[in-house]
Design a protein around this motif. Sequence first.
Motif, mmCIF file in Angstrom:
data_model
loop_
_atom_site.group_PDB
_atom_site.id
_atom_site.type_symbol
_atom_site.label_atom_id
_atom_site.label_comp_id
_atom_site.label_asym_id
_atom_site.label_seq_id
_atom_site.Cartn_x
_atom_site.Cartn_y
_atom_site.Cartn_z
ATOM 1 N N GLU A 65 -16.565 -10.337 122.455
ATOM 2 C CA GLU A 65 -17.452 -10.783 123.596
ATOM 3 C C GLU A 65 -17.260 -12.288 123.561
ATOM 4 O O GLU A 65 -17.149 -13.182 122.665
ATOM 5 C CB GLU A 65 -19.129 -10.579 122.867
ATOM 6 N N VAL A 66 -17.219 -12.596 125.019
ATOM 7 C CA VAL A 66 -17.139 -13.904 125.405
ATOM 8 C C VAL A 66 -17.866 -14.391 126.541
ATOM 9 O O VAL A 66 -18.341 -13.418 127.030
ATOM 10 C CB VAL A 66 -15.651 -14.386 125.761
ATOM 11 N N ASP A 67 -18.011 -15.767 126.547
ATOM 12 C CA ASP A 67 -19.050 -16.032 127.852
ATOM 13 C C ASP A 67 -18.300 -16.890 128.719
ATOM 14 O O ASP A 67 -17.124 -17.051 128.656
ATOM 15 C CB ASP A 67 -20.320 -16.698 127.115
ATOM 16 N N GLU A 68 -19.032 -17.321 129.467
ATOM 17 C CA GLU A 68 -18.205 -18.414 130.781
ATOM 18 C C GLU A 68 -18.016 -19.512 130.169
ATOM 19 O O GLU A 68 -16.931 -19.793 130.804
ATOM 20 C CB GLU A 68 -19.254 -18.326 131.731
ATOM 21 N N ASP A 69 -18.126 -19.962 129.115
ATOM 22 C CA ASP A 69 -17.560 -21.251 128.541
ATOM 23 C C ASP A 69 -16.236 -20.916 128.030
ATOM 24 O O ASP A 69 -15.229 -21.418 128.405
ATOM 25 C CB ASP A 69 -18.449 -21.682 127.495
ATOM 26 N N VAL A 70 -15.964 -20.017 127.316
ATOM 27 C CA VAL A 70 -14.693 -19.301 126.771
ATOM 28 C C VAL A 70 -13.611 -19.064 127.963
ATOM 29 O O VAL A 70 -12.670 -19.612 128.166
ATOM 30 C CB VAL A 70 -14.720 -18.094 125.937
ATOM 31 N N VAL A 71 -14.267 -18.290 129.002
ATOM 32 C CA VAL A 71 -13.353 -17.966 129.957
ATOM 33 C C VAL A 71 -12.945 -19.388 130.786
ATOM 34 O O VAL A 71 -11.866 -19.396 131.099
ATOM 35 C CB VAL A 71 -14.022 -17.003 131.271
ATOM 36 N N LEU A 72 -13.901 -20.077 130.998
ATOM 37 C CA LEU A 72 -13.578 -21.519 131.752
ATOM 38 C C LEU A 72 -12.575 -22.178 130.876
ATOM 39 O O LEU A 72 -11.417 -22.585 131.485
ATOM 40 C CB LEU A 72 -14.600 -22.436 131.795
ATOM 41 N N CYS A 73 -12.580 -22.290 129.735
ATOM 42 C CA CYS A 73 -11.568 -22.886 128.806
ATOM 43 C C CYS A 73 -9.983 -22.291 128.670
ATOM 44 O O CYS A 73 -8.992 -22.759 129.026
ATOM 45 C CB CYS A 73 -11.963 -22.950 127.247
ATOM 46 N N ILE A 74 -10.057 -20.952 128.513
ATOM 47 C CA ILE A 74 -8.851 -20.171 128.691
ATOM 48 C C ILE A 74 -8.461 -20.336 129.982
ATOM 49 O O ILE A 74 -7.095 -20.489 130.355
ATOM 50 C CB ILE A 74 -9.140 -18.643 128.266
ATOM 51 N N ALA A 75 -9.174 -20.263 131.144
ATOM 52 C CA ALA A 75 -8.542 -20.306 132.579
ATOM 53 C C ALA A 75 -7.855 -21.485 132.813
ATOM 54 O O ALA A 75 -6.808 -21.681 133.254
ATOM 55 C CB ALA A 75 -9.502 -19.846 133.378
ATOM 56 N N ASN A 76 -8.635 -22.682 132.140
ATOM 57 C CA ASN A 76 -7.910 -24.026 132.555
ATOM 58 C C ASN A 76 -6.759 -24.011 131.852
ATOM 59 O O ASN A 76 -5.613 -24.800 132.499
ATOM 60 C CB ASN A 76 -9.066 -25.039 132.120
ATOM 61 N N LEU A 77 -6.576 -23.689 130.453
ATOM 62 C CA LEU A 77 -5.589 -24.051 129.792
ATOM 63 C C LEU A 77 -4.346 -23.170 130.343
ATOM 64 O O LEU A 77 -3.183 -23.670 130.333
ATOM 65 C CB LEU A 77 -5.833 -23.482 128.207
ATOM 66 N N CYS A 78 -4.520 -22.013 130.619
ATOM 67 C CA CYS A 78 -3.446 -21.038 131.384
ATOM 68 C C CYS A 78 -2.977 -21.582 132.536
ATOM 69 O O CYS A 78 -1.796 -21.625 132.812
ATOM 70 C CB CYS A 78 -3.976 -19.633 131.423
ATOM 71 N N ARG A 79 -3.946 -22.123 133.639
ATOM 72 C CA ARG A 79 -3.498 -22.604 134.807
ATOM 73 C C ARG A 79 -2.770 -23.799 134.652
ATOM 74 O O ARG A 79 -1.812 -24.305 135.432
ATOM 75 C CB ARG A 79 -4.739 -23.022 135.642
ATOM 76 N N ASN A 80 -3.174 -24.803 133.656
ATOM 77 C CA ASN A 80 -2.261 -26.072 133.545
ATOM 78 C C ASN A 80 -0.964 -25.651 133.072
ATOM 79 O O ASN A 80 -0.035 -26.330 133.598
ATOM 80 C CB ASN A 80 -3.130 -26.794 132.205
ATOM 81 N N ALA A 81 -0.851 -24.664 132.250
ATOM 82 C CA ALA A 81 0.536 -24.282 131.737
ATOM 83 C C ALA A 81 1.370 -23.689 132.980
ATOM 84 O O ALA A 81 2.319 -24.307 133.030
ATOM 85 C CB ALA A 81 0.517 -23.364 130.620
ATOM 86 N N ALA A 82 0.876 -23.109 134.031
ATOM 87 C CA ALA A 82 1.761 -22.610 134.994
ATOM 88 C C ALA A 82 1.994 -23.557 136.126
ATOM 89 O O ALA A 82 2.904 -23.707 136.441
ATOM 90 C CB ALA A 82 0.764 -21.645 135.856
ATOM 91 N N GLU A 83 0.915 -24.598 136.056
ATOM 92 C CA GLU A 83 1.258 -25.673 137.030
ATOM 93 C C GLU A 83 2.101 -26.723 136.552
ATOM 94 O O GLU A 83 2.899 -27.423 137.329
ATOM 95 C CB GLU A 83 -0.118 -26.432 137.330
ATOM 96 N N ALA A 84 2.334 -26.811 135.077
ATOM 97 C CA ALA A 84 3.281 -27.427 134.422
ATOM 98 C C ALA A 84 4.617 -26.855 134.356
ATOM 99 O O ALA A 84 5.600 -27.664 134.146
ATOM 100 C CB ALA A 84 2.882 -28.089 133.170
ATOM 101 N N GLY A 85 5.087 -25.749 135.011
ATOM 102 C CA GLY A 85 6.106 -25.265 135.044
ATOM 103 C C GLY A 85 6.595 -24.076 134.073
ATOM 104 O O GLY A 85 7.497 -23.427 133.873
ATOM 105 N N ALA A 86 5.528 -23.642 133.352
ATOM 106 C CA ALA A 86 5.782 -22.470 132.416
ATOM 107 C C ALA A 86 6.282 -21.192 132.881
ATOM 108 O O ALA A 86 5.517 -20.953 134.210
ATOM 109 C CB ALA A 86 4.601 -22.453 131.363
#
Length: 172
Positions: A65-86
């Motif tokens: 069970e996760v909440d919006e804070d967890v989703v926000l953190c995961i989404a930001n970290l994953c998007r950052n990786a993609a934007e950096a060229g991963a």
Amino acid sequence: MHGLVSAGAAQDALDYIDGIVPVLALEREDEGGRTAALAGAVQGLRAELVATGTHLALEAKEGLEVDEDVVLCIANLCRNAAEAGAGRVRCAVEQVGDRLRAVVDDDGPGIAPQDAERVFERGRSTKADPSGLGRGIGLDLVRRVVTARDGAVTLSRSPLGGARFELEMAAR
């Protein structure tokens, strides 16, 4: 898609989407709750990252069970990786007791050691800002959310070759 959904063939629509953009099949026992929210967020995020050429893999235990804070953190970290060229991003999320832990690994260029602490500062970014709208908000936000929940986020080198962000915070 619209036609399938309008005709009441939601499963056919989902099957069609899965054929175009393979998405994670998480347990959906809790359709109205937090597991379903994570599944939906991950599917949307995966589709977004696929459009940039990045493959996202998520590992989450059944019934997590996760909440919006967890989703926000995961989404930001994953998007950052993609934007950096991963090309590959791997995220693992688990709850141990009253603590929630997540690790996001990528195979991108990584972050130089001298920038490791500064990337969490608001307005700091290692990426260019062609839009002129400003960068350097996401990691600051992740850090603030995690610390507000009695946690910490750290940055190191990933076994995939790029960056590894690890966070631990109180579960709700």
